[in-house]
Design a protein around this motif. Structure first.
Motif, PDB file in Angstrom:
ATOM      1  N   GLU A   1       0.840  -1.185   0.000  1.00  0.00           N
ATOM      2  CA  GLU A   1       0.000   0.000   0.000  1.00  0.00           C
ATOM      3  C   GLU A   1       0.880   1.243   0.000  1.00  0.00           C
ATOM      4  O   GLU A   1       1.926   1.265   0.638  1.00  0.00           O
ATOM      5  CB  GLU A   1      -0.880  -0.016   1.248  1.00  0.00           C
ATOM      6  CG  GLU A   1      -1.999   0.970   1.230  1.00  0.00           C
ATOM      7  CD  GLU A   1      -2.950   0.782   2.401  1.00  0.00           C
ATOM      8  OE1 GLU A   1      -3.186   1.787   3.080  1.00  0.00           O
ATOM      9  OE2 GLU A   1      -3.429  -0.338   2.630  1.00  0.00           O
ATOM     10  N   VAL A   2       0.446   2.271  -0.733  1.00  0.00           N
ATOM     11  CA  VAL A   2       1.152   3.542  -0.769  1.00  0.00           C
ATOM     12  C   VAL A   2       0.115   4.653  -0.661  1.00  0.00           C
ATOM     13  O   VAL A   2      -0.831   4.692  -1.442  1.00  0.00           O
ATOM     14  CB  VAL A   2       1.965   3.715  -2.077  1.00  0.00           C
ATOM     15  CG1 VAL A   2       2.527   5.118  -2.193  1.00  0.00           C
ATOM     16  CG2 VAL A   2       3.070   2.688  -2.161  1.00  0.00           C
ATOM     17  N   GLN A   3       0.279   5.520   0.314  1.00  0.00           N
ATOM     18  CA  GLN A   3      -0.608   6.670   0.534  1.00  0.00           C
ATOM     19  C   GLN A   3      -2.089   6.278   0.488  1.00  0.00           C
ATOM     20  O   GLN A   3      -2.906   6.911  -0.155  1.00  0.00           O
ATOM     21  CB  GLN A   3      -0.315   7.767  -0.481  1.00  0.00           C
ATOM     22  CG  GLN A   3       1.068   8.344  -0.317  1.00  0.00           C
ATOM     23  CD  GLN A   3       1.361   9.444  -1.311  1.00  0.00           C
ATOM     24  OE1 GLN A   3       0.671   9.604  -2.297  1.00  0.00           O
ATOM     25  NE2 GLN A   3       2.403  10.204  -1.041  1.00  0.00           N
ATOM     26  N   GLY A   4      -2.424   5.184   1.169  1.00  0.00           N
ATOM     27  CA  GLY A   4      -3.818   4.752   1.270  1.00  0.00           C
ATOM     28  C   GLY A   4      -4.339   3.999   0.061  1.00  0.00           C
ATOM     29  O   GLY A   4      -5.500   3.620   0.017  1.00  0.00           O
TER      30      GLY A   4
ATOM     31  N   LEU B   1      -4.013   0.642  -2.516  1.00  0.00           N
ATOM     32  CA  LEU B   1      -3.443  -0.693  -2.660  1.00  0.00           C
ATOM     33  C   LEU B   1      -2.487  -0.717  -3.842  1.00  0.00           C
ATOM     34  O   LEU B   1      -2.708  -0.026  -4.833  1.00  0.00           O
ATOM     35  CB  LEU B   1      -4.542  -1.717  -2.933  1.00  0.00           C
ATOM     36  CG  LEU B   1      -5.571  -1.981  -1.851  1.00  0.00           C
ATOM     37  CD1 LEU B   1      -6.622  -2.947  -2.362  1.00  0.00           C
ATOM     38  CD2 LEU B   1      -4.910  -2.536  -0.607  1.00  0.00           C
ATOM     39  N   ILE B   2      -1.444  -1.523  -3.742  1.00  0.00           N
ATOM     40  CA  ILE B   2      -0.590  -1.793  -4.891  1.00  0.00           C
ATOM     41  C   ILE B   2      -1.090  -3.114  -5.459  1.00  0.00           C
ATOM     42  O   ILE B   2      -1.112  -4.126  -4.760  1.00  0.00           O
ATOM     43  CB  ILE B   2       0.895  -1.928  -4.495  1.00  0.00           C
ATOM     44  CG1 ILE B   2       1.385  -0.680  -3.777  1.00  0.00           C
ATOM     45  CG2 ILE B   2       1.739  -2.243  -5.725  1.00  0.00           C
ATOM     46  CD1 ILE B   2       1.427   0.554  -4.622  1.00  0.00           C
ATOM     47  N   LEU B   3      -1.525  -3.108  -6.704  1.00  0.00           N
ATOM     48  CA  LEU B   3      -2.000  -4.320  -7.368  1.00  0.00           C
ATOM     49  C   LEU B   3      -0.966  -4.786  -8.374  1.00  0.00           C
ATOM     50  O   LEU B   3      -0.356  -3.968  -9.064  1.00  0.00           O
ATOM     51  CB  LEU B   3      -3.318  -4.058  -8.110  1.00  0.00           C
ATOM     52  CG  LEU B   3      -4.505  -3.581  -7.294  1.00  0.00           C
ATOM     53  CD1 LEU B   3      -5.720  -3.398  -8.192  1.00  0.00           C
ATOM     54  CD2 LEU B   3      -4.823  -4.560  -6.172  1.00  0.00           C
TER      55      LEU B   3
ATOM     56  N   ARG C   1      -8.955   3.466 -10.306  1.00  0.00           N
ATOM     57  CA  ARG C   1      -8.841   4.920 -10.111  1.00  0.00           C
ATOM     58  C   ARG C   1      -9.218   5.361  -8.697  1.00  0.00           C
ATOM     59  O   ARG C   1      -8.731   6.362  -8.212  1.00  0.00           O
ATOM     60  CB  ARG C   1      -9.638   5.680 -11.153  1.00  0.00           C
ATOM     61  CG  ARG C   1     -11.091   5.820 -10.842  1.00  0.00           C
ATOM     62  CD  ARG C   1     -11.807   6.809 -11.770  1.00  0.00           C
ATOM     63  NE  ARG C   1     -13.142   6.325 -11.999  1.00  0.00           N
ATOM     64  CZ  ARG C   1     -13.571   5.796 -13.117  1.00  0.00           C
ATOM     65  NH1 ARG C   1     -12.770   5.690 -14.141  1.00  0.00           N
ATOM     66  NH2 ARG C   1     -14.797   5.361 -13.221  1.00  0.00           N
ATOM     67  N   ASN C   2     -10.059   4.605  -8.020  1.00  0.00           N
ATOM     68  CA  ASN C   2     -10.486   4.978  -6.670  1.00  0.00           C
ATOM     69  C   ASN C   2      -9.661   4.347  -5.559  1.00  0.00           C
ATOM     70  O   ASN C   2      -9.594   4.899  -4.463  1.00  0.00           O
ATOM     71  CB  ASN C   2     -11.958   4.605  -6.466  1.00  0.00           C
ATOM     72  CG  ASN C   2     -12.871   5.401  -7.364  1.00  0.00           C
ATOM     73  OD1 ASN C   2     -12.684   6.596  -7.538  1.00  0.00           O
ATOM     74  ND2 ASN C   2     -13.836   4.734  -7.957  1.00  0.00           N
ATOM     75  N   TYR C   3      -9.054   3.194  -5.821  1.00  0.00           N
ATOM     76  CA  TYR C   3      -8.483   2.442  -4.707  1.00  0.00           C
ATOM     77  C   TYR C   3      -7.052   1.956  -4.883  1.00  0.00           C
ATOM     78  O   TYR C   3      -6.470   1.469  -3.923  1.00  0.00           O
ATOM     79  CB  TYR C   3      -9.346   1.204  -4.425  1.00  0.00           C
ATOM     80  CG  TYR C   3     -10.790   1.534  -4.182  1.00  0.00           C
ATOM     81  CD1 TYR C   3     -11.189   2.159  -3.010  1.00  0.00           C
ATOM     82  CD2 TYR C   3     -11.759   1.237  -5.138  1.00  0.00           C
ATOM     83  CE1 TYR C   3     -12.512   2.472  -2.788  1.00  0.00           C
ATOM     84  CE2 TYR C   3     -13.092   1.550  -4.922  1.00  0.00           C
ATOM     85  CZ  TYR C   3     -13.463   2.166  -3.741  1.00  0.00           C
ATOM     86  OH  TYR C   3     -14.770   2.482  -3.527  1.00  0.00           O
TER      87      TYR C   3
END
Length: 194
Positions: A55-58, A60-62, A179-181
């Motif tokens: 995770e980065v700045q809230g 998720l890293i996918l 774009r949102n998460y």
């Protein structure tokens, strides 16, 4: 005068004649090497292994592939992450449109290879027309909203219902979710775990 100063400073930085230290001082590259070898520099500037970052700045890293759980089904599926797709897509079998309280709903099962989920019934949020090279008119597909979990994040997102049985992944995660998460690192897969 100021512009000239910055141009000279930039030139010195690019050529390696000057290095900016963490102590906010300009130092010579020979000194920079000694500073970076010091234990205090290593302790203050130790970065986590890239494989540990989820995770980065809230957000998720996918990776290019992830596990997606549908909360209504309590089941996890393999998904391909696609930044080129506007909306996420779901391999929906046995689709039946019906009217419930004056609104259109769709009843379907999620297909993953030879496995079918239990039946789900959700309201149709809207309809989209998907145009493909093989079908000039395109096909009309229902769009539903479903609660999913990727990693520790639970979110509601839109899915088009389609026959994806000819594809490797039953779920495609598109920009409507990303774009949102999330942010995407295509060099990795299954970052968030099951």
């Amino acid at each position: 005068m100021c512009k000239k100063y910055y141009k000279v400073l930039l030139l010195l930085l690019v050529t390696g004649i000057l290095v900016y230290s963490e102590a906010s001082q300009w130092i010579h590259p020979a000194q920079a090497e000694n500073v970076m070898k010091s234990d205090s520099f290593k302790t203050r500037n130790s970065l986590p292994d890239i494989e540990e970052i989820k995770e980065v700045q809230g957000r998720l890293i996918l990776g290019q592939k992830e596990w997606v759980s549908f909360l209504d089904l309590e089941q996890s599926y393999r998904a391909r992450v696609d930044t080129g797709a506007a909306t996420s897509s779901l391999n929906a079998a046995e689709q039946k449109i019906f009217i419930h309280n004056g609104k259109k709903w769709v009843r379907f099962r999620v297909r993953d290879k030879d496995r079918l989920s239990e039946e789900l019934s959700l309201p149709v949020k809207r309809w989209v027309r998907i145009k493909q090279v093989s079908n000039e008119r395109g096909s009309r597909r229902p769009v539903i909203e479903a609660r999913i979990r990727i990693g520790d994040r639970v979110a509601e997102t839109e899915f088009t219902l389609a026959d994806r049985s000819h594809l490797s992944f039953p779920i495609l995660i598109g920009r409507s979710y990303i774009r949102n998460y999330a942010l995407v690192d295509v060099s990795r897969s299954y970052i968030q775990g099951k």
